[in-house]
Design a protein around this motif. Structure first.
Motif, mmCIF file in Angstrom:
data_model
loop_
_atom_site.group_PDB
_atom_site.id
_atom_site.type_symbol
_atom_site.label_atom_id
_atom_site.label_comp_id
_atom_site.label_asym_id
_atom_site.label_seq_id
_atom_site.Cartn_x
_atom_site.Cartn_y
_atom_site.Cartn_z
ATOM 1 N N ARG A 104 0.834 -1.203 0.000
ATOM 2 C CA ARG A 104 0.000 0.000 0.000
ATOM 3 C C ARG A 104 0.871 1.256 0.000
ATOM 4 O O ARG A 104 0.603 2.219 -0.724
ATOM 5 C CB ARG A 104 -0.920 0.018 1.224
ATOM 6 C CG ARG A 104 -2.150 -0.853 1.108
ATOM 7 C CD ARG A 104 -3.051 -0.658 2.318
ATOM 8 N NE ARG A 104 -3.524 0.710 2.392
ATOM 9 C CZ ARG A 104 -4.654 1.147 1.804
ATOM 10 N NH1 ARG A 104 -5.392 0.315 1.098
ATOM 11 N NH2 ARG A 104 -5.024 2.408 1.913
ATOM 12 N N TYR A 106 3.934 1.515 -1.122
ATOM 13 C CA TYR A 106 4.624 1.632 -2.413
ATOM 14 C C TYR A 106 3.678 2.181 -3.489
ATOM 15 O O TYR A 106 4.044 3.093 -4.241
ATOM 16 C CB TYR A 106 5.168 0.269 -2.833
ATOM 17 C CG TYR A 106 5.866 0.272 -4.169
ATOM 18 C CD1 TYR A 106 7.174 0.727 -4.297
ATOM 19 C CD2 TYR A 106 5.208 -0.166 -5.319
ATOM 20 C CE1 TYR A 106 7.816 0.745 -5.523
ATOM 21 C CE2 TYR A 106 5.835 -0.151 -6.548
ATOM 22 C CZ TYR A 106 7.137 0.295 -6.650
ATOM 23 O OH TYR A 106 7.765 0.310 -7.879
ATOM 24 N N ILE A 107 2.456 1.634 -3.547
ATOM 25 C CA ILE A 107 1.488 2.067 -4.558
ATOM 26 C C ILE A 107 1.093 3.524 -4.336
ATOM 27 O O ILE A 107 0.790 4.259 -5.286
ATOM 28 C CB ILE A 107 0.240 1.167 -4.531
ATOM 29 C CG1 ILE A 107 0.615 -0.276 -4.867
ATOM 30 C CG2 ILE A 107 -0.804 1.664 -5.535
ATOM 31 C CD1 ILE A 107 1.214 -0.477 -6.226
ATOM 32 N N SER A 108 1.117 3.971 -3.073
ATOM 33 C CA SER A 108 0.745 5.354 -2.758
ATOM 34 C C SER A 108 1.630 6.374 -3.462
ATOM 35 O O SER A 108 1.214 7.509 -3.715
ATOM 36 C CB SER A 108 0.813 5.592 -1.245
ATOM 37 O OG SER A 108 -0.151 4.821 -0.577
ATOM 38 N N TYR A 110 2.443 6.228 -6.453
ATOM 39 C CA TYR A 110 1.997 6.337 -7.846
ATOM 40 C C TYR A 110 0.509 6.661 -7.971
ATOM 41 O O TYR A 110 0.070 7.205 -8.966
ATOM 42 C CB TYR A 110 2.284 5.034 -8.587
ATOM 43 C CG TYR A 110 3.749 4.676 -8.617
ATOM 44 C CD1 TYR A 110 4.597 5.192 -9.596
ATOM 45 C CD2 TYR A 110 4.302 3.844 -7.644
ATOM 46 C CE1 TYR A 110 5.951 4.876 -9.612
ATOM 47 C CE2 TYR A 110 5.657 3.520 -7.653
ATOM 48 C CZ TYR A 110 6.474 4.034 -8.641
ATOM 49 O OH TYR A 110 7.809 3.730 -8.644
ATOM 50 N N SER A 111 -0.258 6.278 -6.938
ATOM 51 C CA SER A 111 -1.702 6.518 -7.010
ATOM 52 C C SER A 111 -2.283 6.610 -5.600
ATOM 53 O O SER A 111 -1.874 5.874 -4.701
ATOM 54 C CB SER A 111 -2.393 5.380 -7.768
ATOM 55 O OG SER A 111 -3.804 5.507 -7.692
ATOM 56 N N LYS A 117 -4.965 0.509 -4.495
ATOM 57 C CA LYS A 117 -3.975 0.137 -3.481
ATOM 58 C C LYS A 117 -4.375 -1.150 -2.773
ATOM 59 O O LYS A 117 -3.547 -2.033 -2.543
ATOM 60 C CB LYS A 117 -3.814 1.269 -2.449
ATOM 61 C CG LYS A 117 -3.097 2.496 -2.982
ATOM 62 C CD LYS A 117 -2.672 3.431 -1.860
ATOM 63 C CE LYS A 117 -3.838 4.146 -1.257
ATOM 64 N NZ LYS A 117 -3.425 5.167 -0.266
ATOM 65 N N VAL A 120 -4.042 -4.340 -5.339
ATOM 66 C CA VAL A 120 -2.661 -4.767 -5.584
ATOM 67 C C VAL A 120 -2.020 -5.290 -4.300
ATOM 68 O O VAL A 120 -1.364 -6.340 -4.296
ATOM 69 C CB VAL A 120 -1.828 -3.604 -6.166
ATOM 70 C CG1 VAL A 120 -0.367 -4.020 -6.303
ATOM 71 C CG2 VAL A 120 -2.389 -3.171 -7.517
#
Length: 322
Positions: A104, A106-108, A110-111, A117, A120
């Motif tokens: 979560r 890491y994805i934050s 990018y989005s 989040k 993935v």
């Protein structure tokens, strides 16, 4: 207007992220929480596995029938066959929550889309957890098949050990199963059904988290303003669990058969199940799965959200609302 904004912020369910946590508290409380949950729902997991593996209704007529028959024939102990081995999945549980939170984070970068989040991170966490869990599940599932349902699995406890079972720790029986699996299939035997597990649990986890946040947000819109956030989250958990269980149950039935019956092909097992039992075969164990996942979801959500609240860094405690 400022007061309205403050009220709206309090109505929105705030998500505690990885960087907000005191990691030492998080892992200490997490082990206890995971163990408690597993002990509570293990009987339903055992019943679900036996229902999925049996041919038709050869032994049990359903979830309640299985529960009563196991209780009469094997006692409470029968509902916990393989539990001691299954406790080793505590390792995978910690791997799961760590991967979920880190993904979560890491994805934050990018989005900020919460559904993305959750999707993935849930799938990634399940991939890591299943890589650890499958060998443990293989052994514990064969132990689940002993006793009244002993003929349902490939491997049996040696007769001398069955007679001495009341005077032995479960690990004596576990050794028998491990030796038999290794003799029959080698190291690969402990990862039988690994692909089927990934095809079951990655979608289940990936679906569960977005639906959990979705249901929680929807409930927060309709609930009275004084309704505690934790109560809304506790209600959202079972709804998400039932949704995810229904979507992924066909693959879960195939996974159980591949692992317990020693089949080598997911596709062939799927075809055989359809040919022998039709579409209804894909729903086997679904009620037991929902029954087990509902309290699990409630306890997990309440426990996990409480765990994160208790693990907040001291300077953030007053800024988060229940």
């Amino acid at each position: 207007r400022a007061a309205g904004r403050t009220m709206q912020e309090k109505r929105n369910i705030q998500i505690i992220e990885w960087e907000d946590l005191d990691k030492r508290k998080f892992y200490s409380f997490g082990v206890f929480m995971t163990m408690t949950i597993r002990a509570g729902v293990y009987p339903a997991t055992l019943i679900r596995t036996r229902l999925q593996v049996q041919k038709g209704k050869s032994l049990y007529g359903g979830t309640l029938d299985a529960f009563l028959k196991i209780l009469r024939a094997e006692g409470v102990r029968g509902l916990y066959r393989g539990f001691l081995v299954n406790t080793f999945t505590l390792i995978s549980g910690q791997g799961y929550i760590t991967t979920y939170e880190l993904a979560r984070k890491y994805i934050s970068a990018y989005s900020e889309n919460n559904a993305l989040k959750s999707l993935v991170a849930g799938g990634s966490a399940s991939l890591v957890a299943q890589s650890i869990t499958v060998p443990i599940d293989i052994v514990s599932q064969h132990l689940m098949m002993q006793g009244q349902g002993g003929h349902m699995g490939r491997f049996q406890i040696q007769p001398k050990n069955v007679l001495a079972a009341k005077h032995k720790w479960m690990f004596g029986q576990t050794r028998d199963i491990i030796v038999q699996i290794f003799a029959a299939d080698g190291v690969r035997g402990f990862y039988r059904g690994y692909v089927a597990s990934l095809l079951t649990y990655i979608p289940n986890s990936a679906v569960w988290w977005p639906f959990y946040h979705f249901y929680a947000e929807q409930l927060s819109k309709w609930a009275p303003s004084e309704c505690p956030h934790l109560l809304l989250q506790a209600m959202a958990g079972p709804l998400a669990a039932a949704t995810a269980s229904t979507v992924t149950n066909p693959m879960d039935v195939v996974r159980a058969r591949v692992q317990v019956e020693g089949k080598s092909s997911v596709i062939e097992t799927f075809r055989q199940l359809l040919a022998e039992e039709g579409c209804w075969g894909m729903t086997k164990g679904l009620s037991a799965r929902i029954i087990s996942s509902t309290p699990t979801a409630i306890v997990m959500v309440v426990g996990y959200e409480t765990l994160k609240k208790l693990s907040l860094r001291p300077e953030l405690v007053d800024s988060r609302h229940w």
